[in-house]
Motif scaffolding. Structure first.
Motif, PDB file in Angstrom:
ATOM      1  N   LYS A  11       0.844  -1.204   0.000  1.00  0.00           N
ATOM      2  CA  LYS A  11       0.000   0.000   0.000  1.00  0.00           C
ATOM      3  C   LYS A  11       0.876   1.249   0.000  1.00  0.00           C
ATOM      4  O   LYS A  11       1.938   1.259   0.627  1.00  0.00           O
ATOM      5  N   ASP A  37       0.645   3.743   1.694  1.00  0.00           N
ATOM      6  CA  ASP A  37       0.814   4.232   3.081  1.00  0.00           C
ATOM      7  C   ASP A  37       2.199   3.931   3.647  1.00  0.00           C
ATOM      8  O   ASP A  37       2.646   4.604   4.579  1.00  0.00           O
ATOM      9  N   VAL A  73      -2.494  -4.725   0.636  1.00  0.00           N
ATOM     10  CA  VAL A  73      -3.889  -4.810   0.189  1.00  0.00           C
ATOM     11  C   VAL A  73      -4.453  -6.193   0.496  1.00  0.00           C
ATOM     12  O   VAL A  73      -3.711  -7.179   0.542  1.00  0.00           O
TER      13      VAL A  73
END
Ligand code: HEC
Length: 160
Positions: A101, A103, A155
């Motif tokens: 991800k 992030d 994910v």
């Protein structure tokens, strides 16, 4: 001894990376991009971590005879290898089959913290294995640090 072992594992991991890269070089005319190499490298690292956790789980679940030394070796390998997770994710790249991800690169402090938590837990398991193998086996059944990081930074698909 321990350091030699950890060093050999590090060498093995880097050789694995090289093998993957040279196989790709030989097989395709197109050289992998730095992003593709980064994804491949960190996925290889994850596979080595998974293999070592597999050893711990198999012994904890009685699917493999317990060997306290092998158990401690695998726990030590996880403790050492999880420390290089942040390094393996230095390049901000999500290409190909990556399940990373974005992030990770906007919240690097938390990502690194989660790697440290796994390292600390594995080190505790390794230490406990020396004096109390049954206690160490019980601890392994409850290693939430892999899934904890995956929940936040990977994910959904193929969650572990
Ligand atoms: C600090 C975060 C973090 C920790 C801790 C962590 N992982 Fe991962 N893991 C990831 C991320 C992010 C990916 C996705 C990487 C990608 O595809 O680019 C991943 C991917 C994987 C994959 C899939 C690799 C592939 O080829 O797609 C496996 C298997 C895996 N992790 C196993 C583990 C195991 C087992 C542990 C614990 C011993 C663990 N991971 C701990 C972040 C973490």
């Amino acid at each position: 001894m321990k350091f030699i072992r950890i060093f050999s594992i590090a060498v093995m991991v880097s050789l694995l990376g090289l093998a993957v890269v040279s196989a790709q070089d030989a097989g395709e005319k197109k050289k992998p991009t730095p992003e593709e190499k980064a994804v491949k490298g960190r996925q290889e690292l994850m596979h080595v971590l998974a293999a070592q956790r597999g050893v711990l789980r198999a012994m904890a679940d009685g699917k493999r005879p317990t060997d306290a030394v092998a158990f401690a070796n695998s726990a030590n390998a996880i403790a050492a290898l999880s420390k290089v997770i942040p390094e393996a994710f230095t390049l901000n790249a999500i290409v190909g089959k990556s399940t990373a991800k974005p992030d990770i690169w906007t919240n690097q402090a938390d990502f690194s913290k989660k790697a440290t938590e796994l390292s600390d837990k594995a080190a505790k398991v390794a230490t406990l294995a020396v004096t109390d193998i049954e206690g160490a086996k019980a601890m392994v059944k409850d290693i939430k640090e892999c899934g904890g990081c995956h929940d936040a930074f990977r994910v959904e698909e193929e969650k572990k």
